[in-house]
Write a protein that holds these residues in place. Structure first.
Motif, PDB file in Angstrom:
ATOM      1  N   ASP A  31      13.409   7.135  -2.591  1.00  0.00           N
ATOM      2  CA  ASP A  31      13.547   8.572  -2.819  1.00  0.00           C
ATOM      3  C   ASP A  31      12.226   9.257  -3.146  1.00  0.00           C
ATOM      4  O   ASP A  31      12.090  10.463  -2.932  1.00  0.00           O
ATOM      5  CB  ASP A  31      14.525   8.811  -3.986  1.00  0.00           C
ATOM      6  N   ALA A  32      11.274   8.507  -3.693  1.00  0.00           N
ATOM      7  CA  ALA A  32      10.017   9.122  -4.106  1.00  0.00           C
ATOM      8  C   ALA A  32       8.914   8.068  -4.178  1.00  0.00           C
ATOM      9  O   ALA A  32       9.183   6.873  -4.340  1.00  0.00           O
ATOM     10  CB  ALA A  32      10.171   9.805  -5.466  1.00  0.00           C
ATOM     11  N   VAL A  33       7.688   8.548  -4.052  1.00  0.00           N
ATOM     12  CA  VAL A  33       6.491   7.713  -4.211  1.00  0.00           C
ATOM     13  C   VAL A  33       5.660   8.327  -5.324  1.00  0.00           C
ATOM     14  O   VAL A  33       5.598   9.561  -5.453  1.00  0.00           O
ATOM     15  CB  VAL A  33       5.655   7.673  -2.914  1.00  0.00           C
ATOM     16  N   THR A  34       5.012   7.504  -6.145  1.00  0.00           N
ATOM     17  CA  THR A  34       4.193   8.050  -7.221  1.00  0.00           C
ATOM     18  C   THR A  34       2.794   7.454  -7.241  1.00  0.00           C
ATOM     19  O   THR A  34       2.609   6.256  -7.032  1.00  0.00           O
ATOM     20  CB  THR A  34       4.859   7.856  -8.592  1.00  0.00           C
ATOM     21  N   THR A  35       1.819   8.306  -7.451  1.00  0.00           N
ATOM     22  CA  THR A  35       0.425   7.989  -7.758  1.00  0.00           C
ATOM     23  C   THR A  35      -0.268   9.329  -8.000  1.00  0.00           C
ATOM     24  O   THR A  35       0.401  10.348  -8.207  1.00  0.00           O
ATOM     25  CB  THR A  35      -0.259   7.173  -6.645  1.00  0.00           C
ATOM     26  N   ASP A  36      -1.590   9.388  -7.952  1.00  0.00           N
ATOM     27  CA  ASP A  36      -2.301  10.648  -8.162  1.00  0.00           C
ATOM     28  C   ASP A  36      -1.928  11.659  -7.080  1.00  0.00           C
ATOM     29  O   ASP A  36      -1.780  11.308  -5.902  1.00  0.00           O
ATOM     30  CB  ASP A  36      -3.809  10.414  -8.141  1.00  0.00           C
ATOM     31  N   ASP A  37      -1.825  12.928  -7.483  1.00  0.00           N
ATOM     32  CA  ASP A  37      -1.344  13.962  -6.564  1.00  0.00           C
ATOM     33  C   ASP A  37      -2.179  14.084  -5.294  1.00  0.00           C
ATOM     34  O   ASP A  37      -1.639  14.226  -4.189  1.00  0.00           O
ATOM     35  CB  ASP A  37      -1.260  15.315  -7.276  1.00  0.00           C
ATOM     36  N   ILE A  38      -3.505  14.005  -5.396  1.00  0.00           N
ATOM     37  CA  ILE A  38      -4.338  14.194  -4.216  1.00  0.00           C
ATOM     38  C   ILE A  38      -4.224  13.008  -3.256  1.00  0.00           C
ATOM     39  O   ILE A  38      -4.338  13.165  -2.034  1.00  0.00           O
ATOM     40  CB  ILE A  38      -5.813  14.445  -4.599  1.00  0.00           C
ATOM     41  N   ILE A  39      -3.962  11.813  -3.781  1.00  0.00           N
ATOM     42  CA  ILE A  39      -3.742  10.653  -2.917  1.00  0.00           C
ATOM     43  C   ILE A  39      -2.445  10.838  -2.136  1.00  0.00           C
ATOM     44  O   ILE A  39      -2.382  10.569  -0.927  1.00  0.00           O
ATOM     45  CB  ILE A  39      -3.698   9.356  -3.751  1.00  0.00           C
ATOM     46  N   LEU A  40      -1.406  11.334  -2.820  1.00  0.00           N
ATOM     47  CA  LEU A  40      -0.132  11.608  -2.143  1.00  0.00           C
ATOM     48  C   LEU A  40      -0.308  12.674  -1.069  1.00  0.00           C
ATOM     49  O   LEU A  40       0.214  12.553   0.045  1.00  0.00           O
ATOM     50  CB  LEU A  40       0.912  12.059  -3.167  1.00  0.00           C
ATOM     51  N   ALA A  41      -1.053  13.720  -1.385  1.00  0.00           N
ATOM     52  CA  ALA A  41      -1.264  14.800  -0.416  1.00  0.00           C
ATOM     53  C   ALA A  41      -2.032  14.308   0.800  1.00  0.00           C
ATOM     54  O   ALA A  41      -1.730  14.681   1.942  1.00  0.00           O
ATOM     55  CB  ALA A  41      -1.999  15.959  -1.072  1.00  0.00           C
ATOM     56  N   GLY A  42      -3.031  13.459   0.560  1.00  0.00           N
ATOM     57  CA  GLY A  42      -3.799  12.903   1.673  1.00  0.00           C
ATOM     58  C   GLY A  42      -2.951  12.049   2.590  1.00  0.00           C
ATOM     59  O   GLY A  42      -3.091  12.100   3.823  1.00  0.00           O
ATOM     60  N   LEU A  43      -2.066  11.277   2.013  1.00  0.00           N
ATOM     61  CA  LEU A  43      -1.154  10.454   2.814  1.00  0.00           C
ATOM     62  C   LEU A  43      -0.233  11.327   3.651  1.00  0.00           C
ATOM     63  O   LEU A  43      -0.062  11.108   4.855  1.00  0.00           O
ATOM     64  CB  LEU A  43      -0.317   9.565   1.893  1.00  0.00           C
ATOM     65  N   ALA A  44       0.370  12.321   3.003  1.00  0.00           N
ATOM     66  CA  ALA A  44       1.343  13.168   3.700  1.00  0.00           C
ATOM     67  C   ALA A  44       0.699  14.026   4.774  1.00  0.00           C
ATOM     68  O   ALA A  44       1.391  14.519   5.666  1.00  0.00           O
ATOM     69  CB  ALA A  44       2.069  14.047   2.684  1.00  0.00           C
ATOM     70  N   ALA A  45      -0.620  14.206   4.698  1.00  0.00           N
ATOM     71  CA  ALA A  45      -1.317  15.025   5.686  1.00  0.00           C
ATOM     72  C   ALA A  45      -1.618  14.278   6.978  1.00  0.00           C
ATOM     73  O   ALA A  45      -2.082  14.884   7.948  1.00  0.00           O
ATOM     74  CB  ALA A  45      -2.625  15.559   5.091  1.00  0.00           C
ATOM     75  N   GLN A  46      -1.350  12.976   7.015  1.00  0.00           N
ATOM     76  CA  GLN A  46      -1.630  12.213   8.231  1.00  0.00           C
ATOM     77  C   GLN A  46      -0.704  12.653   9.370  1.00  0.00           C
ATOM     78  O   GLN A  46       0.450  13.039   9.131  1.00  0.00           O
ATOM     79  CB  GLN A  46      -1.470  10.723   7.953  1.00  0.00           C
ATOM     80  N   PRO A  47      -1.208  12.623  10.597  1.00  0.00           N
ATOM     81  CA  PRO A  47      -0.449  13.169  11.735  1.00  0.00           C
ATOM     82  C   PRO A  47       0.977  12.641  11.862  1.00  0.00           C
ATOM     83  O   PRO A  47       1.893  13.400  12.182  1.00  0.00           O
ATOM     84  CB  PRO A  47      -1.306  12.751  12.939  1.00  0.00           C
ATOM     85  N   ASN A  48       1.183  11.351  11.591  1.00  0.00           N
ATOM     86  CA  ASN A  48       2.526  10.796  11.754  1.00  0.00           C
ATOM     87  C   ASN A  48       3.474  11.174  10.620  1.00  0.00           C
ATOM     88  O   ASN A  48       4.691  10.958  10.719  1.00  0.00           O
ATOM     89  CB  ASN A  48       2.462   9.267  11.882  1.00  0.00           C
ATOM     90  N   GLY A  68       0.831  -1.202   0.000  1.00  0.00           N
ATOM     91  CA  GLY A  68       0.000   0.000   0.000  1.00  0.00           C
ATOM     92  C   GLY A  68       0.858   1.241   0.000  1.00  0.00           C
ATOM     93  O   GLY A  68       2.076   1.194   0.262  1.00  0.00           O
ATOM     94  N   TYR A  69       0.239   2.404  -0.290  1.00  0.00           N
ATOM     95  CA  TYR A  69       1.002   3.646  -0.362  1.00  0.00           C
ATOM     96  C   TYR A  69       1.536   4.071   1.004  1.00  0.00           C
ATOM     97  O   TYR A  69       2.586   4.715   1.095  1.00  0.00           O
ATOM     98  CB  TYR A  69       0.142   4.753  -0.971  1.00  0.00           C
ATOM     99  N   ALA A  70       0.817   3.743   2.061  1.00  0.00           N
ATOM    100  CA  ALA A  70       1.317   4.080   3.395  1.00  0.00           C
ATOM    101  C   ALA A  70       2.650   3.397   3.661  1.00  0.00           C
ATOM    102  O   ALA A  70       3.557   3.975   4.275  1.00  0.00           O
ATOM    103  CB  ALA A  70       0.291   3.683   4.453  1.00  0.00           C
ATOM    104  N   GLU A  71       2.790   2.150   3.169  1.00  0.00           N
ATOM    105  CA  GLU A  71       4.056   1.431   3.329  1.00  0.00           C
ATOM    106  C   GLU A  71       5.167   2.088   2.512  1.00  0.00           C
ATOM    107  O   GLU A  71       6.331   2.116   2.927  1.00  0.00           O
ATOM    108  CB  GLU A  71       3.891  -0.029   2.909  1.00  0.00           C
ATOM    109  N   CYS A  72       4.801   2.634   1.346  1.00  0.00           N
ATOM    110  CA  CYS A  72       5.783   3.371   0.545  1.00  0.00           C
ATOM    111  C   CYS A  72       6.292   4.599   1.295  1.00  0.00           C
ATOM    112  O   CYS A  72       7.498   4.882   1.328  1.00  0.00           O
ATOM    113  CB  CYS A  72       5.149   3.818  -0.777  1.00  0.00           C
ATOM    114  N   VAL A  73       5.371   5.337   1.895  1.00  0.00           N
ATOM    115  CA  VAL A  73       5.763   6.558   2.607  1.00  0.00           C
ATOM    116  C   VAL A  73       6.617   6.208   3.824  1.00  0.00           C
ATOM    117  O   VAL A  73       7.610   6.900   4.125  1.00  0.00           O
ATOM    118  CB  VAL A  73       4.517   7.368   3.017  1.00  0.00           C
ATOM    119  N   THR A  74       6.269   5.130   4.511  1.00  0.00           N
ATOM    120  CA  THR A  74       7.070   4.694   5.661  1.00  0.00           C
ATOM    121  C   THR A  74       8.482   4.330   5.210  1.00  0.00           C
ATOM    122  O   THR A  74       9.467   4.663   5.892  1.00  0.00           O
ATOM    123  CB  THR A  74       6.408   3.490   6.349  1.00  0.00           C
TER     124      THR A  74
END
Length: 284
Positions: free
Chosen positions: A194-211, A180-186
């Protein structure tokens, strides 16, 4: 005997009044959805349960931009929030769920495509996304897909987005897959990628999580176009009403408020050339 006839007549009058009350305006619900009933008590809306910032379930709470747009549209159709039944709608099941009447409509990063329009209808779009990159907040080297040669790029298993970059932009990029994308960000947080790719709003939503907040940024150089629509059963008559609701949400400022709230704390700005969207009067 006369008293019995009077009593029976009175009972009949009460029953008639009761039926009239039950069959009146159907309560507060003023809409009709395909697969549901006119003015019914519930409207079943498909969303993702595992996309933070878009469609996410935590306990009995549902949050995200898709959820906020769904609530607004449902309200305009005559359904209060407590009349909405959210139903998990994985990507692979969305067409079947609409065709089988399991849901009345779907808000789940559901891109409008000609192939899908063969079996379902779409209102909208309510957002136009683009494939982009998420990198660490301090990263100044990666400004787009062409900068990924020799870099480690993550996407989810089965996704074609990372392979698109390798085929079209950076043939020497190293592709890594995670469930999943959360595992990519972790993994990026720990320095493995170095980077994660998918739709921009999905990336923004992930990065907005408190952790993750404040640790990552969306590059802001989208290189595709994905029109998110409201999935509906084929042959629906709801497109005009839903499009009117989306336009009202945009004009009132509620659309941008919802988007901002669900991407707060992330260096992200939606594509102003494509958004806010302008749905028409018919199905997209």
């Amino acid at each position: 005997m006369r008293k019995m006839r009077i009593a029976m007549a009175a009972m009949g009058a009460v029953a008639a009044l009761t039926l009239s009350a039950c069959g009146g305006d159907g309560g507060s619900s003023g809409g009709e959805t395909q697969g549901g009933s006119a003015g019914g008590d519930k409207i079943r809306i498909g969303i993702k349960y595992d996309q933070p910032g878009l469609g996410y379930k935590s306990g009995n709470d549902f949050t995200g931009f898709d959820v906020d747009v769904a609530k607004y549209v449902a309200n305009e159709l005559g359904y209060s929030t407590d009349q909405i039944e959210f139903v998990e709608s994985p990507s692979a099941n969305r067409e079947n769920m609409l065709s089988n009447g399991q849901v009345d409509m779907i808000f789940a990063t559901y891109s409008i495509t000609d192939e899908r329009k063969k079996t379902v209808d779409f209102a909208g779009p309510y957002f136009v996304a683009g494939q982009d990159l998420l990198v660490s907040a301090e990263n100044t080297d990666i400004k787009g897909p062409d900068d990924l040669n020799g870099k480690n790029l993550c996407s989810v298993t089965g996704s074609t987005s990372a392979q698109r970059i390798k085929d079209e932009h950076a043939e020497n990029v190293n592709l890594l897959e995670r469930p999943g994308y959360a595992e990519c960000v972790t993994a990026m947080q720990s320095g493995q990628i170095d980077a994660v790719t998918t739709d921009d709003i999905i990336l923004a939503g992930l990065a907005a999580q408190p952790n993750f907040k404040g640790k990552f940024k969306v590059v802001g150089n989208p290189f595709s176009e994905e029109r998110y629509g409201v999935g509906l059963p084929k042959g629906t008559d709801q497109c005009a009403d839903i499009n009117a609701a989306i336009n009202k949400m945009v004009e009132s400022g509620a659309w941008e408020e919802a988007l901002t709230a669900n991407t707060e704390g992330v260096d992200y700005k939606f594509n102003e050339e494509l958004n806010p969207p302008k749905p028409g009067d018919a199905c997209a």
